[in-house]
Design an enzyme around this catalytic site. Structure first.
Site, PDB file in Angstrom:
ATOM      1  CG  ASP A   1      -1.697   1.210   1.465  1.00  0.00           C
ATOM      2  OD1 ASP A   1      -2.537   1.204   2.392  1.00  0.00           O
ATOM      3  OD2 ASP A   1      -1.511   2.189   0.721  1.00  0.00           O
TER       4      ASP A   1
ATOM      5  CG  ASP B   1      -6.777  10.732  -6.557  1.00  0.00           C
ATOM      6  OD1 ASP B   1      -7.486  11.268  -7.427  1.00  0.00           O
ATOM      7  OD2 ASP B   1      -6.081  11.382  -5.749  1.00  0.00           O
TER       8      ASP B   1
ATOM      9  N   GLY C   1      -5.367   0.946 -13.356  1.00  0.00           N
ATOM     10  CA  GLY C   1      -6.588   0.561 -12.634  1.00  0.00           C
ATOM     11  C   GLY C   1      -7.815   1.085 -13.350  1.00  0.00           C
TER      12      GLY C   1
HETATM   13  N1  APR Z   1      -1.275   1.596  -3.031  1.00  0.00           N
HETATM   14  C1  APR Z   1      -0.686   1.294  -4.217  1.00  0.00           C
HETATM   15  N2  APR Z   1      -1.364   1.065  -5.350  1.00  0.00           N
HETATM   16  C2  APR Z   1      -2.718   1.127  -5.283  1.00  0.00           C
HETATM   17  C3  APR Z   1      -3.417   1.443  -4.095  1.00  0.00           C
HETATM   18  C4  APR Z   1      -2.632   1.676  -2.935  1.00  0.00           C
HETATM   19  N3  APR Z   1      -3.198   1.983  -1.746  1.00  0.00           N
HETATM   20  N4  APR Z   1      -4.757   1.437  -4.374  1.00  0.00           N
HETATM   21  C5  APR Z   1      -4.883   1.112  -5.675  1.00  0.00           C
HETATM   22  N5  APR Z   1      -3.661   0.917  -6.230  1.00  0.00           N
HETATM   23  C6  APR Z   1      -3.302   0.512  -7.593  1.00  0.00           C
HETATM   24  C7  APR Z   1      -4.365  -0.106  -8.451  1.00  0.00           C
HETATM   25  O1  APR Z   1      -4.564  -1.473  -8.091  1.00  0.00           O
HETATM   26  C8  APR Z   1      -3.734   0.053  -9.823  1.00  0.00           C
HETATM   27  O2  APR Z   1      -2.787  -0.984 -10.051  1.00  0.00           O
HETATM   28  O3  APR Z   1      -2.933   1.687  -8.304  1.00  0.00           O
HETATM   29  C9  APR Z   1      -2.972   1.391  -9.704  1.00  0.00           C
HETATM   30  C10 APR Z   1      -3.654   2.564 -10.393  1.00  0.00           C
HETATM   31  O4  APR Z   1      -5.056   2.386 -10.300  1.00  0.00           O
HETATM   32  P1  APR Z   1      -6.053   3.626  -9.968  1.00  0.00           P
HETATM   33  O5  APR Z   1      -5.839   4.068  -8.581  1.00  0.00           O
HETATM   34  O6  APR Z   1      -7.402   3.179 -10.376  1.00  0.00           O
HETATM   35  O7  APR Z   1      -5.520   4.804 -10.915  1.00  0.00           O
HETATM   36  P2  APR Z   1      -5.687   5.006 -12.492  1.00  0.00           P
HETATM   37  O8  APR Z   1      -5.918   3.707 -13.210  1.00  0.00           O
HETATM   38  O9  APR Z   1      -4.523   5.847 -12.872  1.00  0.00           O
HETATM   39  O10 APR Z   1      -7.030   5.853 -12.604  1.00  0.00           O
HETATM   40  C11 APR Z   1      -6.994   7.175 -12.122  1.00  0.00           C
HETATM   41  O11 APR Z   1      -8.895   6.850 -10.755  1.00  0.00           O
HETATM   42  O12 APR Z   1      -8.974   7.147  -8.494  1.00  0.00           O
HETATM   43  C12 APR Z   1      -9.265   7.738  -9.700  1.00  0.00           C
HETATM   44  O13 APR Z   1      -9.023  10.087  -9.272  1.00  0.00           O
HETATM   45  C13 APR Z   1      -8.441   8.969  -9.923  1.00  0.00           C
HETATM   46  O14 APR Z   1      -9.727   9.605 -11.831  1.00  0.00           O
HETATM   47  C14 APR Z   1      -8.493   9.055 -11.423  1.00  0.00           C
HETATM   48  C15 APR Z   1      -8.413   7.599 -11.846  1.00  0.00           C
END
Ligand code: APR
Length: 183
Positions: free
Chosen positions: A18, A42, A129
């Site tokens: 995390d 995020d 993600g």
């Molecule tokens: N620590 C590390 N990695 C994480 C965590 C965490 N706590 N939570 C999620 N992830 C991973 C996901 O599993 C994925 O592999 O971060 C990676 C990016 O996924 P997302 O968070 O969904 O980001 P992204 O695909 O770039 O989409 C961005 O999602 O949350 C919204 O505001 C954000 O609109 C934006 C979009």
């Protein structure tokens, strides 16, 4: 499980975990262009850091920041000095410059870390993600950006990808073997 590689005296690491628990100089966030928080990493970062980060984003970057760029703020309650909010592309099939925009988001994060004088940086798997970027291609772009950055002038001594699932860690591990075969 974790992996690592030393290039030009600088350390690149892959860990499962995390990102909000990382005690490094800077932590990068996978944000959206509006910089108003969201789900995924995020959401986790804003929840752990506290409301001050969103306040700073609103006051310093009222219009957000374009896809492929990154902005820095303080890190609130996180065990880091800075947060770097990077905006990756939404995957729409690969014909709208998504690969170049993802590479730019990583390059912007690394450049922002250097401007801050950060010696260590935690990176998430940007766009892999909610933004649905293909895993293997996204991992290769991410690692290629860091390995290229290590070839130039940088304050960074450690860049750690903090990956949230075994599947993502495995994809990064395969990509690392492809980009930098074991010594
Ligand atoms: N620590 C590390 N990695 C994480 C965590 C965490 N706590 N939570 C999620 N992830 C991973 C996901 O599993 C994925 O592999 O971060 C990676 C990016 O996924 P997302 O968070 O969904 O980001 P992204 O695909 O770039 O989409 C961005 O999602 O949350 C919204 O505001 C954000 O609109 C934006 C979009």
């Amino acid at each position: 499980m974790s992996r690592g590689l030393t290039v030009a005296g600088r350390r690149l690491e892959l860990v499962r975990g995390d990102i909000t628990t990382q005690a490094l100089d800077a932590i990068a966030n996978a944000a959206n262009a509006a910089l108003r928080g969201g789900g995924g990493v995020d959401g986790a970062i804003h929840t752990a850091a506290g409301p001050g980060v969103l306040d700073e984003l609103r006051s310093r970057y009222p219009s957000g920041t374009p896809t492929g760029t990154a902005v820095a703020t303080a890190a609130g309650r996180l065990k880091a000095r800075w947060l770097i909010h990077a905006v990756g592309p939404v995957w729409t099939g690969g014909t709208h410059g998504e690969e170049a925009l993802l590479a730019a988001a990583y390059r912007s994060s690394l450049a922002a870390a250097d401007r801050l004088g950060a010696r260590s940086l935690a990176l998430p798997a940007i766009s892999l993600g909610i933004y649905r970027f293909p895993l293997r291609a996204g991992a290769r772009i991410a690692l290629d950006a860091v390995l290229h950055h290590f070839g130039g002038e940088t304050s960074l001594e450690l860049v750690r990808f903090v990956l949230y699932s075994d599947e993502t860690l495995s994809a990064f591990s395969v990509a690392l073997d492809e980009l930098a075969p074991p010594a």
